[in-house]
Scaffold this motif. Structure first.
Motif, PDB file in Angstrom:
ATOM      1  N   ASP A  22       0.800  -1.225   0.000  1.00 27.49           N
ATOM      2  CA  ASP A  22       0.000   0.000   0.000  1.00 27.49           C
ATOM      3  C   ASP A  22       0.828   1.268   0.000  1.00 27.49           C
ATOM      4  O   ASP A  22       0.275   2.368  -0.075  1.00 27.49           O
ATOM      5  CB  ASP A  22      -0.992   0.016   1.166  1.00 27.49           C
ATOM      6  N   GLN A  69      -0.118  -5.919   5.818  1.00 20.45           N
ATOM      7  CA  GLN A  69      -0.913  -4.778   6.267  1.00 20.45           C
ATOM      8  C   GLN A  69      -1.112  -3.832   5.089  1.00 20.45           C
ATOM      9  O   GLN A  69      -0.162  -3.242   4.592  1.00 20.45           O
ATOM     10  CB  GLN A  69      -0.198  -4.058   7.413  1.00 20.45           C
ATOM     11  N   LEU A  70      -2.383  -3.697   4.664  1.00 23.31           N
ATOM     12  CA  LEU A  70      -2.662  -2.937   3.446  1.00 23.31           C
ATOM     13  C   LEU A  70      -3.631  -1.785   3.668  1.00 23.31           C
ATOM     14  O   LEU A  70      -4.376  -1.404   2.780  1.00 23.31           O
ATOM     15  CB  LEU A  70      -3.216  -3.878   2.363  1.00 23.31           C
ATOM     16  N   ASP A  75      -7.110  -7.242   3.762  1.00 19.47           N
ATOM     17  CA  ASP A  75      -5.702  -7.331   4.154  1.00 19.47           C
ATOM     18  C   ASP A  75      -4.970  -8.390   3.333  1.00 19.47           C
ATOM     19  O   ASP A  75      -5.567  -9.103   2.509  1.00 19.47           O
ATOM     20  CB  ASP A  75      -5.560  -7.594   5.655  1.00 19.47           C
ATOM     21  N   THR A  97       6.998  -8.746   4.344  1.00 18.21           N
ATOM     22  CA  THR A  97       6.404  -7.880   5.361  1.00 18.21           C
ATOM     23  C   THR A  97       7.418  -7.540   6.441  1.00 18.21           C
ATOM     24  O   THR A  97       8.505  -8.125   6.488  1.00 18.21           O
ATOM     25  CB  THR A  97       5.180  -8.591   5.997  1.00 18.21           C
ATOM     26  N   ASP A 104       0.709 -13.554  12.735  1.00 18.60           N
ATOM     27  CA  ASP A 104       0.805 -13.168  11.326  1.00 18.60           C
ATOM     28  C   ASP A 104       1.333 -14.327  10.486  1.00 18.60           C
ATOM     29  O   ASP A 104       0.820 -14.604   9.400  1.00 18.60           O
ATOM     30  CB  ASP A 104       1.729 -11.960  11.164  1.00 18.60           C
TER      31      ASP A 104
END
Length: 220
Positions: A22, A69-70, A75, A97, A104
């Motif tokens: 993102d 994480q977007l 997500d 990431t 996660d």
């Protein structure tokens, strides 16, 4: 009499890759970095999960390089699940990431991620992981591999009935004070239970605890 030269298999083409992150600056850096690597072609980029799913369906890349994480919207974990399911596993997702919590890692792998890399990796490690992912081989950053092995060797104990009660209240969005009132506990007791819940689930935030609880169907 001459004989035709034996046929040779055509050299495999470059790995076709879609980026999903993102942050525009991060995407630009990754595009430049991967574009300089031999045997890798960046064919598209997405700023969010929904866009990544659509691009994967349209372009059918070999690999999607996915951040977790977007921002708002879908997500990276859900995007990974959708891409893997929609493609029948022919499009491989390689997570890249900064997040390396047990929660996660577990969520990404259960969603179908082929590999899990941290952004601190060296460029050559990233290039190797992309080629491995295209071939369907699993690649984990060393810290991630250690966490996975440690968790397998020492599985966390299950939640107590009281911890499940608190987790259910947490999922409703209640504050510590509200949870304490609802369950007739002190706020200090609620905080103590939350600390144990976080430890058992391998998370360090309220949102992380709720996400893992939903993934593991701990909420009735």
């Amino acid at each position: 009499m001459t004989h035709p030269a034996p046929a040779h298999d055509a050299a495999p083409g470059p790995v076709r890759l879609v980026l999903c992150d993102d942050h525009a600056v991060v995407r630009a850096g990754l595009r430049a970095l991967l574009g300089s690597a031999e045997g890798i072609e960046v064919v598209g980029e997405a700023a969010g999960g929904e866009e990544a799913v659509a691009l994967a369906a349209r372009l059918r890349p070999d690999v999607v390089l996915m951040d977790l994480q977007l921002g708002s919207g879908m997500d990276g974990v859900e995007a990974t699940r959708r891409i893997t399911a929609d493609s029948g596993g022919s499009v491989h997702v390689l997570v890249l990431t900064t997040y390396d919590t047990d929660a996660d890692i577990t969520r990404a792998i259960e969603a179908g991620a082929t590999g899990y890399l941290l952004k601190a990796e060296r460029p050559d490690e990233l290039f190797t992981a992309v080629h491995s992912a295209a071939a369907g081989r699993t690649t984990l950053s060393e810290p991630v591999a250690h966490r996975v092995m440690a968790r397998m060797r020492s599985p966390r104990p299950g939640l107590t009935a009281r911890e499940r009660d608190i987790l259910a209240q947490l999922a409703r969005g209640l504050t510590n004070r509200d949870i304490a009132k609802a369950l007739f506990l002190s706020e200090a007791t609620v905080k103590t239970h939350l600390g144990r819940i976080y430890d058992k689930l391998g998370v360090d935030t309220r949102a992380g605890a709720v996400a893992v609880a939903k993934e593991q169907r701990l909420l009735s």
